[in-house]
Design an enzyme around this catalytic site. Structure first.
Site, PDB file in Angstrom:
ATOM      1  N   LYS A 174       2.383   9.871   8.033  1.00  0.00           N
ATOM      2  CA  LYS A 174       1.538   9.586   9.203  1.00  0.00           C
ATOM      3  C   LYS A 174       2.016  10.183  10.534  1.00  0.00           C
ATOM      4  O   LYS A 174       1.558  11.241  10.926  1.00  0.00           O
ATOM      5  CB  LYS A 174       1.335   8.081   9.324  1.00  0.00           C
ATOM      6  CG  LYS A 174       0.450   7.524   8.198  1.00  0.00           C
ATOM      7  CD  LYS A 174      -0.101   6.152   8.508  1.00  0.00           C
ATOM      8  CE  LYS A 174      -1.223   5.775   7.566  1.00  0.00           C
ATOM      9  NZ  LYS A 174      -0.826   5.071   6.346  1.00  0.00           N
ATOM     10  N   PHE A 206       0.853  -1.196   0.000  1.00  0.00           N
ATOM     11  CA  PHE A 206       0.000   0.000   0.000  1.00  0.00           C
ATOM     12  C   PHE A 206       0.880   1.234   0.000  1.00  0.00           C
ATOM     13  O   PHE A 206       1.762   1.373   0.849  1.00  0.00           O
ATOM     14  CB  PHE A 206      -0.922   0.021   1.227  1.00  0.00           C
ATOM     15  CG  PHE A 206      -1.898   1.171   1.189  1.00  0.00           C
ATOM     16  CD1 PHE A 206      -3.033   1.113   0.389  1.00  0.00           C
ATOM     17  CD2 PHE A 206      -1.670   2.324   1.925  1.00  0.00           C
ATOM     18  CE1 PHE A 206      -3.922   2.178   0.328  1.00  0.00           C
ATOM     19  CE2 PHE A 206      -2.563   3.396   1.864  1.00  0.00           C
ATOM     20  CZ  PHE A 206      -3.689   3.320   1.070  1.00  0.00           C
ATOM     21  N   ASP A 234       9.077   2.847   1.693  1.00  0.00           N
ATOM     22  CA  ASP A 234       7.886   3.581   2.105  1.00  0.00           C
ATOM     23  C   ASP A 234       7.735   3.379   3.612  1.00  0.00           C
ATOM     24  O   ASP A 234       7.252   2.341   4.057  1.00  0.00           O
ATOM     25  CB  ASP A 234       6.665   3.062   1.343  1.00  0.00           C
ATOM     26  CG  ASP A 234       5.373   3.730   1.785  1.00  0.00           C
ATOM     27  OD1 ASP A 234       5.375   4.420   2.832  1.00  0.00           O
ATOM     28  OD2 ASP A 234       4.356   3.553   1.094  1.00  0.00           O
TER      29      ASP A 234
HETATM   30  C1  PLP Z   1      -1.077   5.311   4.950  1.00  0.00           C
HETATM   31  C2  PLP Z   1      -0.006   4.907   4.015  1.00  0.00           C
HETATM   32  C3  PLP Z   1       0.206   5.602   2.813  1.00  0.00           C
HETATM   33  C4  PLP Z   1      -0.703   6.708   2.337  1.00  0.00           C
HETATM   34  O1  PLP Z   1      -0.646   7.841   3.140  1.00  0.00           O
HETATM   35  P1  PLP Z   1      -1.749   8.990   2.924  1.00  0.00           P
HETATM   36  O2  PLP Z   1      -1.348  10.055   3.899  1.00  0.00           O
HETATM   37  O3  PLP Z   1      -3.077   8.376   3.212  1.00  0.00           O
HETATM   38  O4  PLP Z   1      -1.655   9.438   1.519  1.00  0.00           O
HETATM   39  C5  PLP Z   1       1.268   5.222   2.021  1.00  0.00           C
HETATM   40  N1  PLP Z   1       2.081   4.212   2.388  1.00  0.00           N
HETATM   41  C6  PLP Z   1       1.911   3.530   3.524  1.00  0.00           C
HETATM   42  C7  PLP Z   1       2.858   2.433   3.883  1.00  0.00           C
HETATM   43  C8  PLP Z   1       0.846   3.839   4.381  1.00  0.00           C
HETATM   44  O5  PLP Z   1       0.653   3.139   5.492  1.00  0.00           O
END
Ligand code: PLP
Length: 407
Positions: free
Chosen positions: A255, A141, A226
């Protein structure tokens, strides 16, 4: 009565909001630390942390101070100018990580968008138009912009929006042979979450990340981590790559970075950063002074030995208690994750029922998360009080008893 004072209720959601979310049946109005109160005054324990965002809990006094101080000084000035909070936060991130350059944006997806565009541009500049393939992991994700959902390996989020950006390949996570079979000199980047968050709190193995690093080096591909979910102390180190001792070329953070104020960052080296020259990329709110002032305070509190040791101690306590619950009630078969990003995997008989566990917990006054249908996810404040952990787990136990009684 002005429109701003009009009473609102959960039912209004269905009348005025786009229905892309299905929020719980109550409306939180106030919170402090790891406790939240709804419109009726009901108190809940928060093990969800705004989906791994409220890294220091709610309304932490130091963050309230940083925000209100900055609110009286300078809110926004645009990237036509720079500003002091931006420069301070960037220096702070550079000092604390492998990175030498920082790009600020407003969400995890945007930080990943910047990372992917940078990787494509580096390959284009250095090796020509044929090196553009991006490899990511199945079930990963990376956010909800069209490029990031297309890169992430979950068709349910990317299908049905027309033609997808080309040049993206997906391989199974934690499977080095599969990556070795896919990667080539056409590959410009491999993007991975060190712990797959949304799809089940699944950590990468040490040998996998080491092997991925070596394959990227062999094929002149950039390694992007990420760390939107795993960053800013969530795993008990400032960033998860520091646990593994495997250094990426580009890292994204969001986050927990703002502790609840929207901000994200893409971190990279000086050499790579040069490829995003003036005018190649940008965003209006990136480096906003309010966001950067708060994030700088978050970083000051999180990035020190006692906070990190506190995360590891809470992690151990939390994990042991969850394992006890697993043994006693049989609802969970495994507890996994790192630091305060934990996943309780549902046992065979409870597969697919994470949503039901969340609902039962909410009825007992506990906010939880799921990570897919089979995993209950915990992402509480990094400084959660032990009394709140105890009370939250007691409420979880009641929820499990209630579920078993109904089963
Ligand atoms: C939540 C998340 C995202 C997306 O972040 P947003 O602020 O919702 O755009 C991307 N990568 C990872 C691993 C995440 O947990």
């Amino acid at each position: 009565m002005s429109v701003l004072e009009t009473p609102v209720q959960r039912e209004d959601f269905d009348q005025v909001m786009v229905p892309n979310y299905a929020p719980a049946g109550f409306v939180p109005v106030r919170a402090q630390g790891s406790r939240v109160w709804d419109q009726s005054g009901r108190e809940l324990i928060d093990f969800a942390g705004g989906i791994a965002v409220n890294s220091l809990g709610h309304c932490h006094p130091a963050l309230v101070e940083a925000l209100t101080q900055q609110a009286n000084q300078l809110w926004h000035i645009s990237n036509v100018f720079t500003n002091e909070p931006t420069l301070r936060l960037a220096k702070h991130l550079v000092a604390a990580t492998f990175a030498e350059r920082v790009f600020f944006s407003n969400s995890g997806a945007e930080a990943n968008e910047a990372a992917l565009k940078l990787a494509r541009r580096v390959a284009f500049n250095k090796y020509g138009a044929e090196k553009y393939e991006i490899i990511s992991a199945l079930d990963s994700f990376h956010g909800r912009t069209f490029f990031t959902v297309s890169v992430a390996g979950q068709p349910k989020y990317s299908d049905g929006f027309g033609p997808k950006p080309a040049g993206v390949a997906h391989v199974p996570f934690n499977d080095l042979a599969a990556l070795e079979a896919q990667i080539s000199d056409k590959t410009c980047a491999v993007i991975l979450e060190p712990i797959q968050g949304e799809s089940g709190v699944l950590p990468a193995t040490q040998s996998y990340l080491e092997g991925v690093r070596a394959l990227c080096d062999k094929h002149n591909a950039l390694l992007i981590f990420d760390e939107v979910q795993t960053g800013v102390g969530r795993t008990g180190q400032l960033y998860a790559y520091q646990h593994y001792g495997v250094q990426p070329d580009i890292l994204t953070s969001a986050k927990g970075l703002g502790g609840g104020f929207p901000i994200s960052a893409m971190l990279t080296t000086e050499e790579l950063a040069q490829h995003l020259a003036v005018g190649t990329h940008g965003t209006t709110f990136g480096g906003n002074p309010l966001a950067c002032a708060v994030a700088d305070r978050v970083l000051s509190i999180v990035n020190n030995e006692s906070t990190m040791a506190g995360v590891q101690a809470r992690s151990q306590y939390f994990t042991e208690r969850l394992q006890q619950l697993a043994t006693e009630y049989g609802v969970f078969q495994q507890v996994r994750g790192m630091g305060l990003l934990l996943g309780a995997v549902l046992s065979e008989a409870w597969q697919g029922k994470a949503g039901e566990v969340l609902k039962a917990a909410e009825q007992q006054g506990l906010m939880l998360l799921q990570a897919g249908p089979d995993v209950v996810r915990f992402a509480p404040s990094l400084v959660i009080e032990y009394a709140d952990i105890d009370e939250g787990l007691a409420r979880l136990e009641k929820a499990l008893q209630q579920l078993l009684a109904q089963a």
